[in-house]
Design a protein around this motif. Structure first.
Motif, PDB file in Angstrom:
ATOM      1  N   GLU B  45      49.511 -18.630 -43.333  1.00  0.00           N
ATOM      2  CA  GLU B  45      48.444 -19.480 -43.870  1.00  0.00           C
ATOM      3  C   GLU B  45      47.267 -19.551 -42.916  1.00  0.00           C
ATOM      4  O   GLU B  45      46.122 -19.482 -43.317  1.00  0.00           O
ATOM      5  CB  GLU B  45      48.993 -20.884 -44.140  1.00  0.00           C
ATOM      6  N   HIS B  48      45.368 -16.413 -43.072  1.00  0.00           N
ATOM      7  CA  HIS B  48      44.632 -16.430 -44.319  1.00  0.00           C
ATOM      8  C   HIS B  48      43.334 -17.226 -44.174  1.00  0.00           C
ATOM      9  O   HIS B  48      42.261 -16.759 -44.536  1.00  0.00           O
ATOM     10  CB  HIS B  48      45.533 -17.080 -45.368  1.00  0.00           C
ATOM     11  N   VAL B  49      43.478 -18.418 -43.625  1.00  0.00           N
ATOM     12  CA  VAL B  49      42.303 -19.275 -43.455  1.00  0.00           C
ATOM     13  C   VAL B  49      41.338 -18.642 -42.462  1.00  0.00           C
ATOM     14  O   VAL B  49      40.120 -18.639 -42.669  1.00  0.00           O
ATOM     15  CB  VAL B  49      42.735 -20.683 -42.983  1.00  0.00           C
ATOM     16  N   ARG B  51      40.987 -15.481 -41.869  1.00  0.00           N
ATOM     17  CA  ARG B  51      40.321 -14.340 -42.509  1.00  0.00           C
ATOM     18  C   ARG B  51      39.153 -14.819 -43.362  1.00  0.00           C
ATOM     19  O   ARG B  51      38.088 -14.206 -43.378  1.00  0.00           O
ATOM     20  CB  ARG B  51      41.316 -13.548 -43.369  1.00  0.00           C
ATOM     21  N   ALA B  52      39.381 -15.919 -44.079  1.00  0.00           N
ATOM     22  CA  ALA B  52      38.305 -16.482 -44.890  1.00  0.00           C
ATOM     23  C   ALA B  52      37.148 -16.919 -44.002  1.00  0.00           C
ATOM     24  O   ALA B  52      35.990 -16.672 -44.295  1.00  0.00           O
ATOM     25  CB  ALA B  52      38.821 -17.653 -45.718  1.00  0.00           C
ATOM     26  N   SER B  55      35.270 -13.904 -42.659  1.00  0.00           N
ATOM     27  CA  SER B  55      34.392 -13.352 -43.677  1.00  0.00           C
ATOM     28  C   SER B  55      33.153 -14.243 -43.846  1.00  0.00           C
ATOM     29  O   SER B  55      32.038 -13.756 -43.990  1.00  0.00           O
ATOM     30  CB  SER B  55      35.141 -13.228 -44.998  1.00  0.00           C
ATOM     31  N   HIS B  56      33.390 -15.558 -43.786  1.00  0.00           N
ATOM     32  CA  HIS B  56      32.268 -16.492 -43.940  1.00  0.00           C
ATOM     33  C   HIS B  56      31.296 -16.360 -42.763  1.00  0.00           C
ATOM     34  O   HIS B  56      30.088 -16.401 -42.934  1.00  0.00           O
ATOM     35  CB  HIS B  56      32.813 -17.917 -44.028  1.00  0.00           C
ATOM     36  N   ASN B  58      30.790 -13.761 -41.122  1.00  0.00           N
ATOM     37  CA  ASN B  58      30.115 -12.475 -41.226  1.00  0.00           C
ATOM     38  C   ASN B  58      29.184 -12.404 -42.418  1.00  0.00           C
ATOM     39  O   ASN B  58      28.799 -11.322 -42.843  1.00  0.00           O
ATOM     40  CB  ASN B  58      31.149 -11.352 -41.322  1.00  0.00           C
ATOM     41  N   GLU B  59      28.877 -13.532 -42.965  1.00  0.00           N
ATOM     42  CA  GLU B  59      27.983 -13.572 -44.115  1.00  0.00           C
ATOM     43  C   GLU B  59      26.663 -12.908 -43.710  1.00  0.00           C
ATOM     44  O   GLU B  59      26.113 -13.190 -42.632  1.00  0.00           O
ATOM     45  CB  GLU B  59      27.775 -15.033 -44.509  1.00  0.00           C
ATOM     46  N   THR B  60      26.199 -11.992 -44.567  1.00  0.00           N
ATOM     47  CA  THR B  60      25.084 -11.129 -44.172  1.00  0.00           C
ATOM     48  C   THR B  60      23.811 -11.900 -43.771  1.00  0.00           C
ATOM     49  O   THR B  60      23.148 -11.530 -42.815  1.00  0.00           O
ATOM     50  CB  THR B  60      24.748 -10.157 -45.308  1.00  0.00           C
ATOM     51  N   GLY B  61      23.530 -12.967 -44.506  1.00  0.00           N
ATOM     52  CA  GLY B  61      22.325 -13.740 -44.192  1.00  0.00           C
ATOM     53  C   GLY B  61      22.409 -14.346 -42.795  1.00  0.00           C
ATOM     54  O   GLY B  61      21.448 -14.306 -42.013  1.00  0.00           O
ATOM     55  N   ARG B  64      22.050 -11.674 -40.144  1.00  0.00           N
ATOM     56  CA  ARG B  64      20.661 -11.255 -39.998  1.00  0.00           C
ATOM     57  C   ARG B  64      19.907 -12.250 -39.126  1.00  0.00           C
ATOM     58  O   ARG B  64      19.198 -11.875 -38.202  1.00  0.00           O
ATOM     59  CB  ARG B  64      19.989 -11.122 -41.363  1.00  0.00           C
TER      60      ARG B  64
END
Lengths: 585, 95
Positions: B45, B48-49, B51-52, B55-56, B58-61, B64
């Motif tokens: 778990e 999992h969290v 990884r989320a 990913s968050h 690494n949000e492209t905006g 940048r």
């Protein structure tokens, strides 16, 4: 075994002896039974220990390792970036029958969850019921605090919450789920069964990097031209995979119900629009493919075309005979309409159907719009459709049709599912390869010499077509300030790999664009920005060779005319036009 | 007779003790297994969290913005990409 015992046994007589005999025979029977039972057990032991029994081995070595189960599968982009996942959370519920004092319980729970109304909660705690959700998806701290209240009848359940790490970036594609993690929109809906049944993550053809580039470019244009919305799509022409699909305004998927219908609306797939002059590409392609006319042929565009009560005008009027390349480069409505008449209504319908423009697009999203086609299909329809009016299609259909025009003439349905790296899905040959090669040259010419100059990117050969369409309103068309400006391009045009479409809804001209809000001024720069970022990102080799401009005598030669920005003004355009035959660019 | 009884009693005793130890050991191992399973689930778990969250983050905006703020790098321009001309085959390769 003593002697005395034996002696005594021998001397037994009569009734006593008989009783002993009976018991002895009973003993013998029992012994035999036990012996058989032990023999069976021993045999089984030997069998288990000596002979290999795979099933028994599996039972013996089965480790009871519990893995996380019944969680909804993740959604990934083409590079494995997480777009949607489920994270475990706790939800608190009550069994009102176990509650000692419902009013007190409600009052105390509200101290931990201040956003809740104690009175309302108390009313929900109906003592008839055995299960009442108090709050879904609470934080670990809240769970601890509620636990610390020590209220009987208040329990927790482990639930899952859908999380979209990239937020609004992919909201229209990935979609949303309801509170019970059932798909509501987008991929979450169309692949609902697959996401629920399998733990295997679902990979989409989308690329968040490209998605981000498209969104940013579109967003900038919308801001700059005070537009109401926009749509953008990047399609791989070799396999139909969608790399980016952006509809603006978009929404934050975590906010559930608090999203306007406007933001939820997917303009790329659900919205159908009269796309305007970009349709001239289809008209030209069908004219060339059906051998109605060659590249050297042309039509007289000296005077506006009058049919019944309609007048078809040119925005960039040349008032002379125009060759087929010139009709595209100068975006002549008169020329396109005459070309469509030469092709004929039947052939036009057949080509549009083959290009998938008259039926609902096939895409793995529930939100797919049905195109609006004229019924009946009159002569005037044939003429207006030639330049993209009187028929409304989704930007997705448009991009997919253009992909077929440039990829050698093969139509493949656009897809959001990631295919194997080098797999080429079967397609339908809709135009000849030769026609496709001619179309590439013509599209390149529009960018070099025509209305698409703002899409020129240093290093990449972009070909495309601009479109500016008046927005239809009830009973006719809006005033010419309400337009949809678009640009559809393909690059590298000598060997097309990607089709890029940008559409801006109701842009308003700025001083920088001399008041123009046309496809060439609004949407072409968006495509330029996307191509300039997309090319290096996807490893498309820039072309270095100097491009030769077709000279006089070449059918692709365009006679130098007046510079673009001088000979027109917004007001003069379309004043004599009525009905669906409004001018486009 | 007495000998048999003795041997039987002895073996019963030994087996009881052995069984007891075996059973005890299995119970201990099962407890350990359960504990490990719980840890695995909670680790899963957590992964999992994380990884989320990764990913968050690494949000492209966001990337940048950070790149613009802290890096002097900028996106690759088409002009910066070059292709290496394929060298003519060496004599060994021709052979």
């Amino acid at each position: 075994m003593t002697d005395g015992y034996n002696k005594r046994r021998v001397h037994l007589e009569g009734a006593r002896k008989e009783a002993l005999e009976t018991s002895r025979s009973r003993l013998a029977v029992t012994s035999v039974l036990f012996a058989v039972a032990f023999a069976v057990i021993s045999g089984r032991l030997v069998e288990l220990a000596v002979f290999e029994d795979p099933q028994a081995r599996a039972t013996a070595t089965a480790s009871r390792t519990v893995v996380q189960s019944n969680s909804r599968a993740d959604i990934l982009d083409r590079n494995g970036i997480l777009l949607a996942t489920s994270v475990p959370t706790a939800s608190v519920y009550a069994n009102p029958r176990h509650l000692l004092d419902a009013r007190d319980a409600a009052r105390r729970i509200v101290t931990v969850l201040p956003e809740m109304n104690g009175e309302k909660l108390f009313r929900r705690l109906n003592p008839e019921r055995t299960f009442v959700w108090i709050r879904r998806n609470i934080t670990p701290n809240q769970q601890f605090a509620i636990n610390a209240l020590g209220l009987p009848g208040i329990y927790f359940r482990r639930t899952e919450r859908r999380v979209y790490p990239h937020g609004s970036l992919t909201s229209h594609v990935v979609g949303t789920t309801d509170i019970d993690a059932k798909g509501l929109t987008g991929i979450e809906r169309s692949f609902d069964g697959r996401l629920q049944d399998s733990e295997q993550a679902l990979a989409l053809s989308l690329d968040v990097r490209v998605q981000s580039v498209v969104r940013r470019a579109l967003d900038t244009a919308i801001e700059k031209f005070s537009a109401v919305g926009g749509a953008g799509i990047v399609l791989d022409v070799t396999n139909g995979e969608v790399l980016a699909l952006v509809s603006l305004p978009d929404f934050e998927p975590h906010f559930g119900g608090d999203v306007t219908a406007e933001a939820r609306f997917n303009r790329v797939t659900k919205g159908v629009y009269e796309m305007g002059s970009t349709f001239k590409l289809f008209t030209t392609a069908m004219a060339l493919d059906s051998q109605t006319i060659g590249l050297t042929g042309g039509f007289d565009a000296t005077r506006p075309l009058r049919v019944a009560r309609f007048v078809i005008n040119d925005y960039h009027a040349k008032k002379r005979w125009l060759s087929v390349p010139e009709i595209l480069v100068h975006s002549s409505n008169i020329g396109a309409a005459k070309m469509a008449l030469a092709v004929g209504t039947k052939t036009q319908q057949a080509y549009l159907r083959a290009l998938g423009l008259t039926r609902k697009a096939k895409l793995e999203l529930p939100e797919v719009g049905v195109p609006l086609i004229p019924s009946p299909w009159r002569k005037i329809s044939t003429m207006t459709i030639s330049y993209g009016h009187g028929i409304a299609v989704s930007p997705l259909q448009m991009a997919n049709g253009i992909a077929a025009l440039v990829n050698g003439g093969i139509l493949r349905d656009a897809t959001l599912a990631l295919g194997a790296p080098d797999a080429v899905p079967a397609g339908v040959q809709v135009i000849k390869t030769g026609t496709s090669i001619k179309m590439r040259k013509l599209m390149r010419l529009v960018v070099r010499r025509g209305t698409g100059k703002n899409a020129e990117v240093e290093g990449y050969l972009v070909g495309g077509k601009t479109g500016t369409a008046d927005k239809p309103v009830a009973g006719g068309y809006a005033d010419s300030r309400r337009v949809i400006s678009s640009f559809v391009g393909a690059f590298p045009i000598d060997r097309p790999r990607y089709v890029v479409l940008a559409m801006v809804d109701e842009p308003k001209g700025t001083a920088e664009t001399f008041g123009f809000a046309t496809g060439g001024w609004v949407a072409a720069p968006v495509v330029r920005e996307i191509v300039a970022a997309l090319g290096p990102m996807m490893g498309v080799a820039p072309s270095r060779e100097a491009e030769r401009l077709p000279g006089p005598g070449d059918p692709l030669h365009i006679a130098a005319g007046k510079p673009r920005q001088t000979a027109r003004n917004q007001r003069g355009r379309g004043q004599s036009v009525r009905g669906p035959a409004r001018a486009t660019n | 007779m007495r000998q048999t009884t003795l041997i039987t009693l002895l073996s019963v005793g030994v087996m009881t003790v052995a069984l007891f130890y075996l059973k005890h050991e299995v119970t201990t191992l099962e407890e350990e297994l359960e504990l490990l399973n719980k840890t695995i689930v909670s680790d899963q778990e957590a992964i999992h969290v994380l990884r989320a969250e990764w990913s968050h983050l690494n949000e492209t905006g966001r990337l940048r913005e950070l790149a613009e703020k802290y890096l002097t790098l900028e996106p690759v321009r088409p002009a910066q990409i070059s292709t290496v001309p394929i060298p003519p085959p060496t004599t060994q390769e021709v052979r």
